[in-house]
Design a protein around this motif. Structure first.
Motif, PDB file in Angstrom:
ATOM      1  N   ASN A 135       0.821  -1.207   0.000  1.00  0.00           N
ATOM      2  CA  ASN A 135       0.000   0.000   0.000  1.00  0.00           C
ATOM      3  C   ASN A 135       0.862   1.266   0.000  1.00  0.00           C
ATOM      4  O   ASN A 135       0.391   2.348  -0.339  1.00  0.00           O
ATOM      5  CB  ASN A 135      -0.956   0.016   1.193  1.00  0.00           C
ATOM      6  N   HIS A 136       2.124   1.136   0.377  1.00  0.00           N
ATOM      7  CA  HIS A 136       3.064   2.252   0.289  1.00  0.00           C
ATOM      8  C   HIS A 136       3.822   2.221  -1.039  1.00  0.00           C
ATOM      9  O   HIS A 136       3.937   3.233  -1.734  1.00  0.00           O
ATOM     10  CB  HIS A 136       4.057   2.181   1.460  1.00  0.00           C
ATOM     11  N   HIS A 139       2.569   3.654  -4.449  1.00  0.00           N
ATOM     12  CA  HIS A 139       2.698   5.093  -4.723  1.00  0.00           C
ATOM     13  C   HIS A 139       4.017   5.397  -5.432  1.00  0.00           C
ATOM     14  O   HIS A 139       4.076   6.304  -6.274  1.00  0.00           O
ATOM     15  CB  HIS A 139       2.593   5.887  -3.422  1.00  0.00           C
ATOM     16  N   THR A 235       0.280 -11.050  -3.068  1.00  0.00           N
ATOM     17  CA  THR A 235      -0.233 -10.259  -1.947  1.00  0.00           C
ATOM     18  C   THR A 235      -1.639 -10.711  -1.596  1.00  0.00           C
ATOM     19  O   THR A 235      -2.315 -11.373  -2.394  1.00  0.00           O
ATOM     20  CB  THR A 235      -0.265  -8.764  -2.303  1.00  0.00           C
ATOM     21  N   GLN A 237      -4.113  -8.665  -1.127  1.00  0.00           N
ATOM     22  CA  GLN A 237      -5.004  -7.769  -1.851  1.00  0.00           C
ATOM     23  C   GLN A 237      -4.300  -7.213  -3.073  1.00  0.00           C
ATOM     24  O   GLN A 237      -3.070  -7.225  -3.142  1.00  0.00           O
ATOM     25  CB  GLN A 237      -5.373  -6.563  -0.973  1.00  0.00           C
ATOM     26  N   HIS A 239      -3.367  -3.791  -4.569  1.00  0.00           N
ATOM     27  CA  HIS A 239      -3.253  -2.391  -4.138  1.00  0.00           C
ATOM     28  C   HIS A 239      -3.095  -1.533  -5.377  1.00  0.00           C
ATOM     29  O   HIS A 239      -2.221  -1.786  -6.207  1.00  0.00           O
ATOM     30  CB  HIS A 239      -2.060  -2.221  -3.200  1.00  0.00           C
ATOM     31  N   CYS A 241      -3.327   2.479  -7.363  1.00  0.00           N
ATOM     32  CA  CYS A 241      -3.318   3.940  -7.338  1.00  0.00           C
ATOM     33  C   CYS A 241      -3.675   4.451  -8.724  1.00  0.00           C
ATOM     34  O   CYS A 241      -3.140   3.962  -9.733  1.00  0.00           O
ATOM     35  CB  CYS A 241      -1.942   4.474  -6.962  1.00  0.00           C
ATOM     36  N   ALA A 283     -13.938  -2.407  -1.496  1.00  0.00           N
ATOM     37  CA  ALA A 283     -12.681  -2.078  -0.828  1.00  0.00           C
ATOM     38  C   ALA A 283     -12.949  -1.740   0.632  1.00  0.00           C
ATOM     39  O   ALA A 283     -14.015  -1.231   0.983  1.00  0.00           O
ATOM     40  CB  ALA A 283     -12.012  -0.887  -1.517  1.00  0.00           C
ATOM     41  N   GLU A 285     -10.228  -0.081   2.337  1.00  0.00           N
ATOM     42  CA  GLU A 285      -9.499   1.185   2.356  1.00  0.00           C
ATOM     43  C   GLU A 285      -9.595   1.832   0.989  1.00  0.00           C
ATOM     44  O   GLU A 285      -9.214   1.256  -0.022  1.00  0.00           O
ATOM     45  CB  GLU A 285      -8.028   0.925   2.725  1.00  0.00           C
ATOM     46  N   HIS A 302      -6.439   6.032  -4.159  1.00  0.00           N
ATOM     47  CA  HIS A 302      -5.784   4.784  -3.767  1.00  0.00           C
ATOM     48  C   HIS A 302      -6.813   3.849  -3.128  1.00  0.00           C
ATOM     49  O   HIS A 302      -7.753   4.295  -2.469  1.00  0.00           O
ATOM     50  CB  HIS A 302      -4.639   5.044  -2.793  1.00  0.00           C
ATOM     51  N   GLY A 304      -7.435  -0.644  -1.837  1.00  0.00           N
ATOM     52  CA  GLY A 304      -7.029  -2.040  -1.760  1.00  0.00           C
ATOM     53  C   GLY A 304      -8.265  -2.897  -1.961  1.00  0.00           C
ATOM     54  O   GLY A 304      -9.308  -2.660  -1.348  1.00  0.00           O
TER      55      GLY A 304
END
Length: 422
Positions: A135-136, A139, A235, A237, A239, A241, A283, A285, A302, A304
């Motif tokens: 999730n980081h 980006h 993963t 999920q 993720h 963007c 989702a 988030e 963004h 997930g």
């Protein structure tokens, strides 16, 4: 009341007297960040930030922390694309020691060779940690495809390869070039007196610094078609963007863009949260953010979601962007967004650190003090037509960028590629 003094050597002092506050927020800002680097020394701004906490000619790393934390305070720092900041929060009774510690770090950091080698390993692990957080890391992938050929497209911390190649001399040279008085702004908020601080700042920063700040590479957007990058990874999920180019920090449409962001994805009342999470359950988030730089910016969504539902989630997000381009937002929706902006601002400014960050960012990036009443006035003036016009300016298929991390199969990838349309 805000006060600002610019000294003959170019250094700036900004204060906000907040009587009755026990806490004092103090910071030293340097107008340099990852945009002032190149591909060879990518991450050097962030590396230097770390080194400033490793000791000076008069304090070792433990003494630096104890002088602040031993008096009940906290010490921190951060590096962004366009600025670096070193800050402390403590009782106003200890303002002198806080100023002494921060200025000692900025002016007298030892940058010891052994500490450089030790910290290189720490930063490498930091980079690996963020790469392990999809999730980081998503980006970073988005930035890479949104800002190709520009330092905005590289992570602030650099890469493992670039950090491994940075030498102590590179760090020292970067500091000597960029940590000059004309790039420095000292900001304090709390129970203080501006006049008393002027003489102290003048004494601390009396020696003229030499160097010429490295100019940033201006970004020229020539994107003409959508860009998609998928990192296939096992993963839990997918993720994702979605990014679109928007405006620079001082653009005339910036207040309209702020309200557009609130309406679409800033809170649980937003359209994206309501329609993607609450109604469709796609989702847990989901949200949006606005990135602002000197000459450009980005609107980013963004989320997930389940791997097999990534295509549907992206399609539904794009549908919300198309909808706000075509139809005027309702009067009630616009009123709620304005109230959210105003109250969030006013509540944040009750805190000394938040106010210090607000003042510092404005002065460092725009060289002017923010006017709270003027900002609120500008927000109140935004109309539904303004929202629609700005949405049409930035939500376009040709400028669409999508980054995804997850275990997507060929079918999911084809579904995503087929459904791109704004």
């Amino acid at each position: 009341m805000y006060k600002k003094t610019e000294f003959d050597n170019g250094l700036k002092l900004v204060t906000n007297h907040m009587p009755g506050m026990e806490s004092l927020a103090i910071s030293i800002w340097i107008k340099t960040g990852s945009r002032n680097e190149d591909a060879r020394n990518s991450g050097v701004s962030h590396f230097l930030e770390h080194m400033l906490f490793k000791g000076t000619s008069s304090r070792n790393y433990r003494k630096l922390k104890e002088d602040i934390e031993g008096r009940g305070g906290s010490l921190n720092g951060f590096t962004s694309e366009e600025m670096s900041c070193f800050l402390a929060k403590m009782s106003f009774k200890h303002s002198d020691i806080a100023l002494d510690v921060l200025s000692d770090m900025v002016l007298n950091a030892s940058i010891d060779h052994k500490e450089v080698e030790r910290e290189r390993g720490v930063i490498t692990e930091e980079i690996r940690m963020y790469q392990d957080l999809p999730n980081h890391h998503v980006h970073d992938i988005l930035a890479e495809i949104m800002w190709p050929g520009n330092m905005l497209g590289l992570p602030i911390a650099g890469s493992i390869d670039s950090v491994s190649a940075i030498l102590r001399n590179d760090i020292v040279e970067y500091r000597n070039i960029n940590y000059i008085h004309e790039n420095i702004t000292v900001v304090l908020c709390g129970n203080l007196k501006h006049d008393n601080l002027e003489s102290k700042i003048k004494k601390i920063f009396k020696n003229k610094t030499k160097g010429k700040a490295i100019p940033v590479s201006v970004f020229h957007n020539n994107q003409s078609k959508p860009r998609i990058k998928i990192l296939h990874k096992d993963t839990e999920q997918a993720h994702l963007c979605i990014g679109l180019h928007s405006f620079g920090r001082n653009h005339s449409d910036r207040y309209t863009l702020s309200l557009l962001h609130i309406i679409l994805g800033a809170n649980m009342s937003s359209r994206l949260f309501e329609n993607i999470r609450e109604k469709k359950g796609l989702a847990y988030e989901i949200g949006a953010e606005v990135k602002k730089y000197a000459d450009t910016g980005a609107f980013v969504v963004h989320a997930g979601t389940e791997h097999k539902k990534a295509g549907e989630a992206i399609s539904c997000i794009l549908k919300e962007l198309r909808e706000i381009k075509k139809e005027y937002v309702t009067a009630g929706e616009l009123k709620r967004a304005k109230e959210f902006f105003k109250v969030q601002l006013l509540m944040a400014l009750e805190d000394t650190v938040e106010r210090m960050l607000w003042l510092g960012e404005h002065v460092v990036s725009l060289n002017k003090l923010p006017d709270r009443e003027e900002i609120i006035k500008k927000i109140e003036a935004v109309t539904a037509e303004d929202i629609k016009n700005v949405a049409n300016k930035i939500f376009n298929t040709s400028g669409l960028n999508i980054a995804i991390i997850g275990a997507l199969g060929d079918a999911e990838q084809k579904e995503i590629e087929k459904g791109i349309d704004l």
